[in-house]
Design a protein around this motif. Structure first.
Motif, mmCIF file in Angstrom:
data_model
loop_
_atom_site.group_PDB
_atom_site.id
_atom_site.type_symbol
_atom_site.label_atom_id
_atom_site.label_comp_id
_atom_site.label_asym_id
_atom_site.label_seq_id
_atom_site.Cartn_x
_atom_site.Cartn_y
_atom_site.Cartn_z
ATOM 1 N N ARG A 193 -4.529 7.566 -1.384
ATOM 2 C CA ARG A 193 -4.402 8.289 -2.643
ATOM 3 C C ARG A 193 -4.257 7.274 -3.777
ATOM 4 N N ASN A 194 -4.685 7.668 -4.944
ATOM 5 C CA ASN A 194 -4.531 6.823 -6.126
ATOM 6 C C ASN A 194 -4.043 7.717 -7.259
ATOM 7 N N PRO A 195 -2.808 8.213 -7.126
ATOM 8 C CA PRO A 195 -2.336 9.231 -8.071
ATOM 9 C C PRO A 195 -1.983 8.648 -9.438
ATOM 10 N N ARG A 196 -2.047 9.504 -10.402
ATOM 11 C CA ARG A 196 -1.555 9.163 -11.735
ATOM 12 C C ARG A 196 -0.155 9.764 -11.813
ATOM 13 N N GLY A 197 0.858 8.909 -11.746
ATOM 14 C CA GLY A 197 2.235 9.395 -11.759
ATOM 15 C C GLY A 197 2.993 8.890 -10.543
ATOM 16 N N ALA A 198 3.848 9.759 -9.987
ATOM 17 C CA ALA A 198 4.723 9.355 -8.882
ATOM 18 C C ALA A 198 3.920 8.940 -7.652
ATOM 19 N N HIS A 199 4.333 7.819 -7.054
ATOM 20 C CA HIS A 199 3.638 7.290 -5.887
ATOM 21 C C HIS A 199 4.641 6.597 -4.980
ATOM 22 N N ARG A 200 4.553 6.881 -3.686
ATOM 23 C CA ARG A 200 5.414 6.217 -2.698
ATOM 24 C C ARG A 200 4.667 5.021 -2.134
ATOM 25 N N GLU A 201 5.300 3.849 -2.197
ATOM 26 C CA GLU A 201 4.633 2.601 -1.824
ATOM 27 C C GLU A 201 5.484 1.776 -0.872
ATOM 28 N N LEU A 202 4.823 0.861 -0.182
ATOM 29 C CA LEU A 202 5.504 -0.116 0.654
ATOM 30 C C LEU A 202 5.467 -1.466 -0.043
ATOM 31 N N TRP A 203 6.592 -2.166 0.006
ATOM 32 C CA TRP A 203 6.680 -3.503 -0.563
ATOM 33 C C TRP A 203 7.379 -4.410 0.439
ATOM 34 N N ASN A 204 7.040 -5.690 0.373
ATOM 35 C CA ASN A 204 7.665 -6.685 1.232
ATOM 36 C C ASN A 204 8.299 -7.753 0.344
ATOM 37 N N HIS A 205 9.550 -8.082 0.645
ATOM 38 C CA HIS A 205 10.220 -9.130 -0.127
ATOM 39 C C HIS A 205 9.824 -10.484 0.468
ATOM 40 N N ALA A 206 8.595 -10.878 0.218
ATOM 41 C CA ALA A 206 7.974 -12.039 0.852
ATOM 42 C C ALA A 206 8.680 -13.351 0.511
ATOM 43 N N ALA A 241 3.583 0.030 9.260
ATOM 44 C CA ALA A 241 3.075 1.135 10.054
ATOM 45 C C ALA A 241 4.186 2.102 10.437
ATOM 46 N N ALA A 242 5.424 1.641 10.393
ATOM 47 C CA ALA A 242 6.551 2.492 10.746
ATOM 48 C C ALA A 242 7.281 2.964 9.493
ATOM 49 N N ALA A 243 6.534 3.310 8.507
ATOM 50 C CA ALA A 243 7.126 3.659 7.213
ATOM 51 C C ALA A 243 7.674 5.077 7.212
ATOM 52 N N HIS A 244 8.919 5.173 7.524
ATOM 53 C CA HIS A 244 9.577 6.473 7.485
ATOM 54 C C HIS A 244 10.816 6.342 6.621
ATOM 55 N N ILE A 245 11.030 7.316 5.827
ATOM 56 C CA ILE A 245 12.218 7.312 4.987
ATOM 57 C C ILE A 245 13.419 7.641 5.859
ATOM 58 N N GLU A 246 14.512 6.944 5.609
ATOM 59 C CA GLU A 246 15.721 7.228 6.363
ATOM 60 C C GLU A 246 16.102 8.690 6.197
ATOM 61 N N GLY A 283 0.800 -1.216 0.000
ATOM 62 C CA GLY A 283 0.000 0.000 0.000
ATOM 63 C C GLY A 283 0.831 1.263 0.000
ATOM 64 N N GLU A 284 0.145 2.362 0.208
ATOM 65 C CA GLU A 284 0.773 3.681 0.171
ATOM 66 C C GLU A 284 1.710 3.861 1.364
ATOM 67 N N ALA A 285 2.863 4.464 1.119
ATOM 68 C CA ALA A 285 3.838 4.734 2.178
ATOM 69 C C ALA A 285 3.612 6.120 2.768
ATOM 70 N N GLY A 286 4.141 6.305 3.967
ATOM 71 C CA GLY A 286 4.153 7.628 4.575
ATOM 72 C C GLY A 286 2.867 8.041 5.255
ATOM 73 N N ILE A 287 1.997 7.109 5.580
ATOM 74 C CA ILE A 287 0.750 7.458 6.248
ATOM 75 C C ILE A 287 1.005 7.480 7.753
ATOM 76 N N GLU A 288 0.795 8.631 8.330
ATOM 77 C CA GLU A 288 1.062 8.804 9.758
ATOM 78 C C GLU A 288 -0.155 8.386 10.583
ATOM 79 N N ARG A 289 0.091 7.612 11.615
ATOM 80 C CA ARG A 289 -0.990 7.241 12.528
ATOM 81 C C ARG A 289 -1.357 8.467 13.352
ATOM 82 N N PRO A 290 -2.633 8.752 13.524
ATOM 83 C CA PRO A 290 -3.041 9.897 14.348
ATOM 84 C C PRO A 290 -2.499 9.750 15.762
ATOM 85 N N THR A 291 -2.021 10.861 16.329
ATOM 86 C CA THR A 291 -1.441 10.801 17.672
ATOM 87 C C THR A 291 -2.505 10.533 18.735
#
Ligand SMILES: [Zn+2]
Length: 105
Positions: A47-60, A93-98, A21-29
């Motif tokens: 979001r379902n943008p047309r173009g650039a999108h930040r996503e999460l992937w798992n190397h399952a 849930a802890a999706a933060h960019i380094e 799914g989408e990356a960078g979604i902050e949990r409400p405090t």
């Protein structure tokens, strides 16, 4: 076939990965302060943008680690993949960019 670069294992076939799914979604405090509609927005709407999108992937089928990807949803071109940081970085849930990735932008 789409090649996805795992930050630990290198380029691998798309079939080895699971989309998270989408990356960078902050949990409400304070979730209890939200209305039902705001909570539903946080839980279900993305979001379902047309173009650039930040996503999460798992190397399952590989190292089983979560990582971030910047992908163009039109061309499927992957601009970059990166490791996640922060507490519990193995989970989406802890999706933060380094911090080093943020400085490059
Ligand atoms: Zn991997």
């Amino acid at each position: 076939m789409l090649l996805i670069e795992c930050p630990w294992c290198g380029p691998r076939a798309e079939t080895e990965f699971s989309y998270g799914g989408e990356a960078g979604i902050e949990r409400p405090t304070d979730p209890y302060a939200l209305s039902d509609e705001e909570w539903a927005d946080y839980l279900f709407f993305r979001r379902n943008p047309r173009g650039a999108h930040r996503e999460l992937w798992n190397h399952a089928q590989g190292c089983r680690r979560w990582f971030g990807v910047e992908r163009d949803t039109v061309s499927y071109r992957i601009e970059k993949s990166y490791r996640l940081s922060g507490a519990g970085s193995g989970r989406p849930a802890a999706a933060h960019i380094e911090a080093s990735e943020e400085k490059r932008r």
